[in-house]
Design an enzyme around this catalytic site. Structure first.
Site, PDB file in Angstrom:
ATOM      1  N   GLU A 266     -73.103 -68.247 -58.608  1.00 41.31           N
ATOM      2  CA  GLU A 266     -73.226 -67.397 -59.693  1.00 41.31           C
ATOM      3  C   GLU A 266     -74.618 -67.861 -60.438  1.00 41.31           C
ATOM      4  O   GLU A 266     -74.455 -68.880 -61.191  1.00 41.31           O
ATOM      5  CB  GLU A 266     -72.108 -67.735 -60.379  1.00 41.31           C
ATOM      6  CG  GLU A 266     -70.574 -67.186 -59.787  1.00 41.31           C
ATOM      7  CD  GLU A 266     -70.653 -65.850 -59.666  1.00 41.31           C
ATOM      8  OE1 GLU A 266     -71.431 -65.014 -60.322  1.00 41.31           O
ATOM      9  OE2 GLU A 266     -69.724 -65.317 -58.980  1.00 41.31           O
ATOM     10  N   CYS A 300     -73.842 -66.294 -68.968  1.00 36.78           N
ATOM     11  CA  CYS A 300     -74.682 -65.837 -67.784  1.00 36.78           C
ATOM     12  C   CYS A 300     -74.481 -64.239 -67.812  1.00 36.78           C
ATOM     13  O   CYS A 300     -75.169 -63.523 -67.566  1.00 36.78           O
ATOM     14  CB  CYS A 300     -73.976 -66.183 -66.318  1.00 36.78           C
ATOM     15  SG  CYS A 300     -72.120 -66.214 -66.379  1.00 36.78           S
TER      16      CYS A 300
END
Length: 512
Positions: A266, A300
């Site tokens: 990720e 993110c």
């Protein structure tokens, strides 16, 4: 130490003599470099201790590997019961754990509480999952045969997490890994080790109440990049789940691939939103603001790019600037604050550098700069920035972990999608539109190329029920919901012959 933080640490039974490694409730001091943990709120020293070094990784992996031999044989619903109890403990410690997250990561109270709630929610998800690890029965071409798939525990899982979600990302992995029969070895960010120590301490309380469970299903390693590399290199960790920057992800992926292991990555986001002519502007402003400035732009899934139709660009820009000027910036533990600090000076310098580059590439910068009035001294507080810039500017291709929103214009939806997909990252995306055709096109194969494509909400704020992750430089990993559990298990295809004959597949004849 601030009184509220001290109260939270006491409630969490956080040890004052911090140690860098833990196998269940067996703690050992680190033998690596010294680590100073400072709060981004005011720069105060929260802790100082030695980190683990690479040789200490081996003992932790040894224990996790031994625990796996027991844990894999425990029925999945029984493993789910352990996760249920852990989730219940998190409910009991929600407020003190959130307080610690605020002080160590700089999150406002509501976001810190929300992060702990994510942990609770994924535990609930994993409990249900423990009774739904379904395989398939497949039609066999051979008479008297049955073809099936089973899913088995994979092995110990290494988790490398980032500072911006110091507890939730570990929980996404740990809850599902435990339900799937895998021990977890966790290396948290060096910037937020105390939250990790608190989470592991909570887990050990549940382990103490379940003495039949091998304690090494939960282990902790606080260390630097060398410890992360040692984890990624270990052939006894068949899966490494890593959250962080693209360069870090590349290093992890190459190391794990060299031993033919699995990576769940990720990485960078650089997330965009298209605002169409039919958009509800009030909805757009609210969703953009939370996505772009929440967590001080350090998610993110934070929104980095607004791709706005030229017919409403000036109006939307002016309204956003009006909202930005009123946003309360300051101590994240104070009620009403919406923007806390950046994590550290390095993050502030990265924001300043990006804004300077944007100006040099023709961008018009609104806002930005360090906020010094009405904020605690010692922290790096900034004013969020909106940058009007051409979509082909080089800086737009980069993700800066700070509240910078690049504001671009488009004429046709085809152009907007092209602009949106032109960056190397592919995590989260959104479109604000009341045109069902535009919405469906955005979610179609010719629309957003991201792992997450939203309609009439922002890029930030994913639920745990859906698989979370992205494409391209984001790494391709999927965590949390849907069928992401399959990455934590190994698939076995079984053929059972219940006849007295031995027909071969594809009609092959091999008579003896």
């Amino acid at each position: 130490m601030h009184a509220n933080l001290q109260k939270a640490c006491d409630a969490l039974a956080l040890p004052k003599d911090h140690k860098a490694t833990a196998i269940g409730n067996q703690w050992q001091p680190g033998r690596g470099d010294s680590l100073s943990v400072e709060s981004p709120i005011d720069g105060q020293l929260l802790a100082k201790f030695k980190m683990a070094n690479p040789p200490q990784v081996e003992a932790v992996v040894d224990a996790a590997s031994a625990a796996f031999l027991e844990w894999r044989s425990v029925p999945a619903p029984v493993r789910g019961e352990f996760v249920r109890q852990f989730g219940q403990k998190l409910r009991e410690f929600k407020e003190p754990l959130a307080t610690l997250v605020s002080w160590e990561a700089g999150k406002i109270t509501q976001e810190a509480l929300g992060e702990v709630q994510e942990m609770i929610d994924v535990c609930d998800f994993a409990v249900g999952l423990s009774r739904q690890l379904y395989g398939k029965t497949i039609a066999s071409e051979r008479p008297g045969h049955r073809l099936t798939e089973q899913w088995h525990p994979l092995g110990p899982v290494g988790v490398i997490s980032a500072f911006n979600f110091p507890v939730a990302v570990w929980a996404w992995n740990a809850a599902i890994a435990w339900a799937c029969g895998d021990p977890v070895v966790w290396k948290p960010s060096e910037k937020t080790p105390l939250a990790a120590i608190a989470c592991h301490t909570i887990a050990t309380q549940v382990l103490a109440e379940n003495p039949d469970i091998p304690a090494a299903i939960s282990s902790l390693l606080i260390g630097g990049a060398d410890v992360g590399h040692a984890l990624a290199s270990s052939p006894r960790l068949p899966l490494i789940s890593a959250t962080g920057s693209v360069p870090m992800g590349r290093a992890v992926a190459q190391t794990v691939a060299s031993r033919l292991g699995r990576s769940l990555l990720e990485l960078g986001g650089n997330n965009g939103m298209i605002v169409a002519p039919s958009a509800d502007l009030d909805l757009a402003i609210r969703s953009i603001t939370f996505s772009a400035v929440g967590t001080c732009g350090q998610r993110c899934t934070s929104m980095r790019r607004a791709i706005v139709h030229e017919s409403l660009a000036d109006t939307l820009r002016d309204q956003l600037l009006g909202v930005y000027k009123k946003l309360p910036i300051g101590d994240p533990t104070v009620e009403g604050t919406l923007i806390g600090p950046l994590i550290d000076e390095r993050a502030f310098e990265a924001m300043e550098t990006a804004l300077a580059e944007a100006r040099g590439q023709g961008g018009v910068v609104h806002g930005g700069g360090r906020e010094t009035e009405g904020v605690p001294q010692g922290g790096f507080y900034v004013r969020p920035a909106i940058v009007e810039i051409d979509s082909e500017a080089a800086i737009v291709q980069q993700e800066t972990f700070a509240p910078i929103l690049y504001f671009m214009r488009y004429q046709s939806l085809e152009d907007a999608v092209s602009i949106h997909n032109s960056v190397p990252q592919g995590l989260s995306s959104a479109i604000i539109t009341n045109d069902v055709r535009e919405a469906e096109l955005f979610c179609s194969p010719v629309g957003s190329d991201c792992g997450i494509a939203n309609v009439n909400i922002g890029t930030s704020g994913a639920e745990i029920g859906g698989a979370f992750g992205g494409e391209k430089e984001t790494g391709g990993g999927r965590e949390s919901g849907s069928d992401s559990w399959k990455l934590y298990m190994r698939r076995a295809t079984n053929t059972i012959n219940y006849s007295e004959d031995l027909p071969l597949a594809q009609g092959i004849r091999f008579d003896i």
